[in-house]
Design an enzyme around this catalytic site. Structure first.
Site, PDB file in Angstrom:
ATOM      1  CB  ILE A   1       4.671  12.243  -4.794  1.00  0.00           C
ATOM      2  CG1 ILE A   1       4.430  11.677  -3.387  1.00  0.00           C
ATOM      3  CG2 ILE A   1       3.377  12.344  -5.584  1.00  0.00           C
ATOM      4  CD1 ILE A   1       3.440  12.434  -2.562  1.00  0.00           C
TER       5      ILE A   1
ATOM      6  CB  ILE B   1       4.594  -3.486   6.477  1.00  0.00           C
ATOM      7  CG1 ILE B   1       4.841  -5.003   6.584  1.00  0.00           C
ATOM      8  CG2 ILE B   1       5.776  -2.778   5.824  1.00  0.00           C
ATOM      9  CD1 ILE B   1       4.987  -5.689   5.248  1.00  0.00           C
TER      10      ILE B   1
ATOM     11  CB  THR C   1      11.765  14.103  -7.300  1.00  0.00           C
ATOM     12  OG1 THR C   1      12.804  13.670  -6.427  1.00  0.00           O
ATOM     13  CG2 THR C   1      12.147  15.391  -7.969  1.00  0.00           C
TER      14      THR C   1
ATOM     15  CG  LEU D   1      10.177   4.472  -1.203  1.00  0.00           C
ATOM     16  CD1 LEU D   1       9.960   4.376   0.298  1.00  0.00           C
ATOM     17  CD2 LEU D   1      11.234   5.532  -1.525  1.00  0.00           C
TER      18      LEU D   1
ATOM     19  CE  LYS E   1       7.821  22.459  -2.597  1.00  0.00           C
ATOM     20  NZ  LYS E   1       8.313  21.161  -3.038  1.00  0.00           N
TER      21      LYS E   1
ATOM     22  N   GLY F   1       0.850  -1.200   0.000  1.00  0.00           N
ATOM     23  CA  GLY F   1       0.000   0.000   0.000  1.00  0.00           C
ATOM     24  C   GLY F   1       0.873   1.233   0.000  1.00  0.00           C
TER      25      GLY F   1
END
Lengths: 502, 505
Positions: B347, B43, B345, B334, B79, B13
Site C-alpha cells: 500500500i 475480476i 510495503t 501491482l 499495528k 478498482g
C-alpha cells in the site's frame, strides 16, 4: 603510663559485625590498630529485611562501599519515603517523604499557608507539595535536577535483603585487611569491669584492648558488664509480636515502603528486587500468630509465599552501652520497632560516636559516659518519632489503638506534639535523627493540625497564595517527570533475566 | 498536439484504483477534472488481510479520512511493528518496531550509545528502549497523537485491515466526491496514431471510454503499461525467489495482537495479520523449493483458528516495470511491480506513486522531463525496498533447508554488501535521507537477523559513563511511564473504533 589501643576485637554476627569491623578498620586501621572480627553463627531468618534511611549513604561512604554494589548485590530497592495507611480511621494514606514540603514564604513556614488554604477548602494534600513524596508515589528514584535542588532535598534510603547485605559487607570487610575468626562463643572472661578475652567452642581464646559487642539482641559481651541491664520500653509500645514473611514483588516497583495499620497492629511492605518483604507488628492480646498469618495476605494484598517467622518483640535501651573496654553496637545496645526505616540507624549512630570518641588509652576509657549519654539521647529521639505514630492514631474504638493513644508519653514527645499544635514549630533537641520536615510531615499526615496558622499568613492575598501553590505543583510535576523511575534503574543496575520472546 | 488533460481514467478498482481515485478526487477535485474508474465485478481483487506502515496516516489525512470511522469500516486493528520468528534461526524471535530506539544524541543515533554500553557490560536489551516493542509484548496500545507530554515517547503505529473493505470504503468516499464508476471488463484500447497516446479503452459490452490521462491499476497483467506499451520488467526473482502465495483467513483465537507476525518457513515465510473479527494468514513461498499443495497443507496445518474460507493461490514475479509512466499512462500498484509484503510495503508503494503523480501532475501538456524524473524516482523507491527485503533473507544463520541455503549464499547487490559491511564494523546503516526504511528499521532487522556490530560511531564515546547510564535510565523511565498508562489493545479498540458486529459477520 597509659598504652594506646592496639587491638579491637569485634564479636558479633551479620550486618552489625561487618559494619562495625569495617568501620573501625577504615577509621583506625591506617594508624596501626588491628581489627579482629569474630564471626558467630547468623541469627537471620531467610526473609529478613533491613529498611534504612538516606543516612545510609553516609554510612556507606564511611565504609567505602559503592552504592551501586549495594543496589546490585543486596537485592536492594530505593525508598524515598514511607506511606502510612489506615492510621487515621478512614482518612486517605499519607506519605512521609525524606524531603521537605513546600517553600517558606518570607519567614513563615509553608505549613501555615497550607493550613489556611486547607481550611478555606483547598483539597490538595500536604504531601503533594513535596517532590520527595510525589516522586515516591510515582516510583521515582531521587536523582534531582539542579533546578530542583533549591526546593527539595529528596533523598532515598534502601530496603535491603538482610542476608545478601551481610554477605556483601563481609566481602568488603575481609578485603579491607581485618583478621577473621569464626565459631561459637563459649565464654566471655571478665575482670575488673572489663572484658579480658573471649573463648570460642574450638578452644581458641581471643584478647583485645577494646571489645565491640555486635552480637545483636543476645548482647553476649556487654550483658556480662552492664549490671543494670537495658531499660525496657515495652510499656510505651502497644505491640509485642513480630512476624516476617515474603510476598510477590510489585510491578512497577514502588519507591516507598507501605505501612498498613489494622485492628491488631500494622503490616509493613518493603519492596525488594526479588520480593516484597513483609513485616507484621502486632499484639497477642488482639490476635494469635495463626490469625496473623492468615491476615497478612489480605492486609498486604500481594501473594504471600513461604513460611512466616514469628518472634516476640521487645524494645528498650541499654543506658550503659559502653562499660569498661566493651562497647555495644546495634541491637546489643538498643531495640526498636521496625518502623520508620531505622534498621541500621542505631548501629550507624553508635559506630560514628565510637569513631569520634575513640579511646586514647587501653586502660581507662572515660569517653564511655559521654558516649552513653549521646547515644541514649539519640535513641530516645528515634523512639519518640516511632511513638508519635501511635499516639496520634485516629482509629477509635479499637482496643489496641485506643490504648496506643492513651499510653504514657515521654515528656519530650508530649512537648513536641503540643508545641506543634499550638505554633507549628517543632522543638528539636541535639542528636535528632528526624528533622523538622519529618516531624511536620507525620504530624500533618496523622491529622495533628495546627490550632491556628501564623498571623503573617493573612498578609498574603488569597489569589497570590493560590497562584504560588499552583506554580509549586506545576514545578513539582515537571521535576518529577524528569526523575528516573526505580524500575528503569533496577533494569540497568541489577542482574537481568534473559528475555523469552522478542 | 496534445489535448488538455481534463478526463482521468483509472483502469481497475481494488486497493490501488480506489486509493488513486479518492486522492485525485480530493486534491484535483471533480469540477475541473472528470475522474472515471472502470472495474469489473468479475475480476477479483487481490485484497487479503493487509498490514500497513505508519506513512499511511499521511495518505489518510490528505484524503481526509476519519481514522476511527475508517477503522470501524475495515475491521482494522493497530499495528506497532512486525515480529520476525525463526528468521535468524529456529526458535528465535525479534521485533521490527515502528518508532525509535531511545533518543538520538550528539547527531548520531541512539543505537551507537547502546552498543557502547553493551560492550562495557550493560545487560539491558536494546529492545527495551523502544516503546512500540514493549507495548507489543504486553499487547497494549494507546494513541498518543494529541499528547504533548515531552517526557514520554509517543507511540507510532499503522493499521492492519481488510484491504477489500478499505477499497470499498474509499470507493464510497470517491463516489461521494464525484468519481464516476463504470462497470465493465476492458477488452481493447485505442491509441492516437500520431502520438501513440491512449485515447480510449473499449469494454466488453462495446462501450468506449475516452480519456486524456490513464492510470493503470489493472493488476499484475498491466493492461496498458505492459500489454500496450511493453514497458518491460526488471526481474528480481534471483535475489527474492518467492513467487507464489497461498492465503486463507481463520477464526481469531483471542484478542487481536497489535502487530503482524512473519514466521520464516522452509521455503519462504508465513504472515499472520490479526483483524478485529478474524486473522489473515498466508504462506509466501518459492515454487522452486516447495509445491503448491505442500505449501497449502503446511499453511492449513499451522493455523491457530478454524479456516474461514478455501485457501487462495496467487502467482507473481518479484520486480518492477522498467518504466512506470509512458506517454499518458502511469501504472500504480501491482501493475507497476511486485515486492512481497514482508515489510508491508504494497500500500505504501501505491501511496508513493500517488504522491509523485500529484506532485508532477501535468497541466496542459505532459512534459517528458517530469516523466523521466518520475520513472527514476519510482524505480529508486522499489529498488531500496528490495535491498531491505533481501537483507532479511541473506543475513541469517538458517541452513536447515535448500531454500535458506540458497538465499544465505546468493549474490546480493553491491550497495547492500557495502551496507552490511559498514554495519558489521561500526553499526551504521548508510541510510539515504529519503529512503523509506530508516536507520531504526535497518538496525532492528540487521541486529535481529544476527549481524551484531563489532564497533560503533566514535562520537558515542563523547559522554561520560555515568552520564550515559543516567540518560539510559531516563529513557527507560519515560518508556515505562508510557507503558503504565496504556490500556490493552483490545480495550483501546473497543472504546475507539470497534467494528459493527453486524457488518463484520
Amino acid at each position: 603510663m597509659s598504652r594506646p589501643i592496639e587491638t579491637i576485637t569485634v564479636v558479633g554476627r551479620d550486618a552489625a559485625l561487618w559494619l562495625s569491623a569495617l568501620g573501625l578498620q577504615r577509621a583506625y586501621g591506617k594508624v596501626g590498630v588491628k581489627v579482629h572480627a569474630i564471626e558467630l553463627p547468623s541469627l537471620l531468618q531467610p526473609n529478613d529485611v533491613l529498611s534504612t534511611l538516606p543516612t545510609t549513604y553516609g554510612l556507606h561512604g564511611l565504609l567505602g562501599i559503592a552504592e551501586n554494589n549495594v543496589f546490585r548485590f543486596a537485592k536492594a530497592s530505593y525508598v524515598l519515603g514511607q506511606r502510612f495507611a489506615g492510621w487515621s480511621g478512614s482518612r486517605p494514606p499519607f506519605m512521609h517523604p525524606y524531603d521537605s514540603t513546600g517553600t517558606n514564604f518570607g519567614h513563615v513556614d509553608f505549613v501555615h499557608f497550607w493550613q489556611k488554604a486547607q481550611r478555606a477548602g483547598m483539597n490538595v494534600p500536604f504531601e503533594n507539595f513535596s517532590i520527595g513524596a510525589v516522586a515516591a508515589a510515582q516510583g521515582r528514584i531521587a536523582d534531582l535536577r539542579e533546578s530542583a535542588t533549591p526546593f527539595s532535598k529528596a533523598a532515598q534510603g534502601f530496603n535491603l535483603d538482610a542476608f545478601s547485605y551481610g554477605q556483601l559487607l563481609k566481602a568488603y570487610a575481609l578485603k579491607s585487611g581485618i583478621a577473621h575468626s569464626q565459631g561459637i562463643l563459649e565464654k566471655v572472661d571478665v575482670a575488673e569491669g572489663a572484658v579480658m578475652s573471649v573463648t570460642l567452642a574450638d578452644g581458641t581464646r581471643h584478647e583485645g584492648d577494646l571489645f565491640v559487642d555486635a552480637t545483636g539482641p543476645q548482647a553476649s559481651l556487654i550483658s556480662q558488664l552492664d549490671e543494670a541491664g537495658p531499660d525496657s520500653w515495652d510499656h510505651l509500645y502497644p505491640c509485642n509480636r513480630m512476624m516476617v514473611m515474603a510476598g510477590a514483588p510489585v510491578s512497577p516497583a514502588p519507591s516507598y515502603s507501605h505501612i498498613q495499620a489494622f485492628r491488631g497492629g500494622w503490616v509493613g511492605m518493603f519492596p525488594l528486587q526479588d520480593r516484597t518483604a513483609i513485616v507484621a507488628v502486632y499484639s497477642d492480646d488482639e490476635l494469635s500468630d495463626e490469625d496473623m498469618t492468615q491476615s497478612v495476605p489480605v492486609l498486604s494484598s500481594v501473594p504471600v509465599s513461604g513460611d512466616a517467622v514469628v518472634s516476640s518483640l521487645n524494645t528498650g535501651l541499654r543506658r550503659n552501652a559502653w562499660v569498661g573496654n566493651c562497647v555495644a553496637l546495634g541491637e546489643a545496645a538498643v531495640m526498636l520497632e521496625p518502623l520508620d526505616a531505622v534498621s541500621l540507624h542505631p548501629l550507624h549512630t553508635g559506630l560514628s560516636l565510637l569513631v569520634d570518641h575513640f579511646p586514647a588509652a587501653a586502660d581507662a576509657m572515660p569517653q564511655a559516659r559521654l558516649f552513653n549519654r549521646k547515644f541514649a539521647g539519640h535513641m530516645e529521639n528515634i523512639r519518640d518519632f516511632q511513638l508519635a505514630h501511635y499516639r496520634l492514631n485516629q482509629r477509635y474504638d479499637e482496643p489496641l489503638w485506643d490504648r496506643a493513644r492513651e499510653m504514657e508519653t515521654p515528656e519530650r514527645l508530649a512537648y513536641k506534639l503540643s508545641t506543634f499544635k499550638a505554633t507549628g514549630q517543632v522543638p528539636l533537641h541535639d542528636d535528632e535523627a528526624f528533622e523538622k520536615e519529618n516531624w511536620t510531615s507525620i504530624m500533618i499526615g496523622h491529622n495533628h493540625l495546627l490550632d491556628q496558622y501564623h498571623p503573617l499568613v493573612d498578609g498574603v492575598p488569597d489569589a497570590e497564595l493560590m497562584q504560588r501553590f499552583q506554580a509549586m505543583l506545576k514545578f513539582i510535576a515537571e521535576e518529577v517527570s524528569e526523575m528516573t523511575s526505580l524500575s528503569a534503574h533496577m533494569e540497568l543496575y541489577a542482574p537481568q533475566k534473559p528475555r523469552s520472546s522478542f | 498536439m496534445q489535448k488538455k488533460i481534463r478526463k482521468i481514467v483509472i483502469v481497475g478498482g481494488g486497493t490501488a484504483g480506489w486509493m488513486v481515485a479518492a486522492a485525485l478526487a480530493k486534491t484535483l477535485g471533480t469540477h475541473h477534472h472528470d475522474i472515471v474508474l472502470i472495474e469489473s465485478e468479475m475480476i477479483g481483487t487481490v485484497g487479503v488481510g493487509e498490514a500497513t506502515i505508519p506513512q499511511i496516516a499521511l495518505y489518510n489525512s490528505v484524503v481526509g479520512l476519519d481514522e476511527a470511522e475508517m477503522m470501524r469500516e475495515t475491521n482494522a486493528t493497530f499495528k506497532l511493528g512486525i515480529e520476525f520468528r525463526d528468521w535468524r534461526k529456529l526458535d528465535h524471535s525479534y521485533f521490527h518496531p515502528f518508532g525509535f530506539y531511545g533518543v538520538d544524541m550528539g547527531g548520531i543515533s541512539f543505537s551507537h550509545y547502546w552498543l557502547r554500553w553493551k560492550k562495557a557490560g550493560g545487560n539491558l536489551d536494546y529492545t527495551k528502549f523502544n516503546v512500540e516493542t514493549e507495548a507489543a509484548r504486553d499487547e497494549k496500545f494507546l494513541r498518543t497523537n494529541d499528547d504533548n507530554n515531552i517526557y514520554m515517547p509517543s507511540v507510532n503505529y499503522a493499521y492492519q485491515f481488510d484491504a477489500s473493505l478499505y477499497a470499498k470504503y474509499l470507493r464510497m468516499i470517491s463516489e461521494k466526491r464525484g468519481v464516476r464508476r463504470i462497470e465493465g471488463k476492458i477488452v481493447d484500447s485505442a491509441q492516437n496514431a500520431e502520438s501513440g497516446f491512449i485515447e480510449s479503452v473499449k469494454l466488453e459490452n462495446g462501450q468506449s471510454v475516452t480519456g486524456d490521462f490513464f492510470i493503470d491499476c489493472s493488476g499484475f497483467r498491466g493492461l496498458l503499461i505492459e500489454q500496450v506499451y511493453k514497458a518491460g520488467y526488471h526481474d528480481w526473482s534471483s535475489m527474492l525467489p518467492v513467487n507464489k502465495a497461498v492465503a486463507v483467513p481463520c477464526a481469531k483465537n483471542g484478542p487481536p495482537l497489535p502487530y503482524t507476525r512473519s514466521t520464516a518457513r522452509e521455503a519462504g515465510w508465513q504472515w499472520r495479520i490479526p483483524l478485529q473479527h478474524r486473522t489473515g494468514n498466508g504462506y509466501v513461498f518459492s515454487g522452486e523449493f516447495i509445491s503448491e499443495d505442500e505449501a497449502t497443507a503446511r499453511l492449513m496445518n499451522s493455523l491457530d483458528g478454524e479456516p474461514l474460507a478455501d485457501p487462495k493461490v496467487l502467482k507473481f514475479t518479484t520486480g518492477v516495470r522498467k518504466k512506470s509512466w509512458i506517454k499518458n499512462v502511469v501504472s500504480v500498484g501491482l501493475s507497476n511491480g511486485f515486492l512481497e509484503p514482508l515489510e508491508s510495503t504494497s500500500i505504501h508503494l501505491i501511496q508513493v506513486a500517488i504522491a509523485k503523480i500529484l506532485a508532477m501532475f501535468p497541466g496542459d501538456q505532459i512534459q517528458t522531463g517530469l516523466v523521466d524524473q518520475y520513472n527514476e524516482e519510482m524505480h529508486w523507491e522499489y529498488d531500496h525496498v528490495k535491498d531491505f527485503l533481501i537483507a532479511h533473507y541473506h543475513v541469517t544463520e538458517r541452513d536447515d533447508t535448500p531454500f535458506w541455503n540458497y538465499v544465505r549464499t546468493m549474490e546480493i547487490p553491491d550497495e547492500l554488501k557495502r551496507r552490511l559491511e559498514t554495519f558489521r564494523n561500526r553499526g551504521e546503516t548508510l541510510c539515504h535521507k529519503s529512503e523509506l526504511f530508516k536507520e531504526v528499521s535497518w538496525f532492528a532487522v540487521l541486529y535481529g537477523q544476527g549481524l551484531e556490530p563489532t564497533g560503533y560511531h566514535p562520537v558515542a564515546n563523547s559522554i561520560s559513563e555515568d552520564d550515559l547510564k543516567l540518560r539510559l535510565a531516563k529513557i527507560r523511565s519515560g518508556i515505562q511511564d508510557r507503558l503504565n498508562g496504556m490500556p490493552s489493545h483490545q480495550e483501546f479498540i473497543d472504546r475507539y473504533c470497534a467494528a459493527n458486529s453486524l457488518m463484520s459477520a
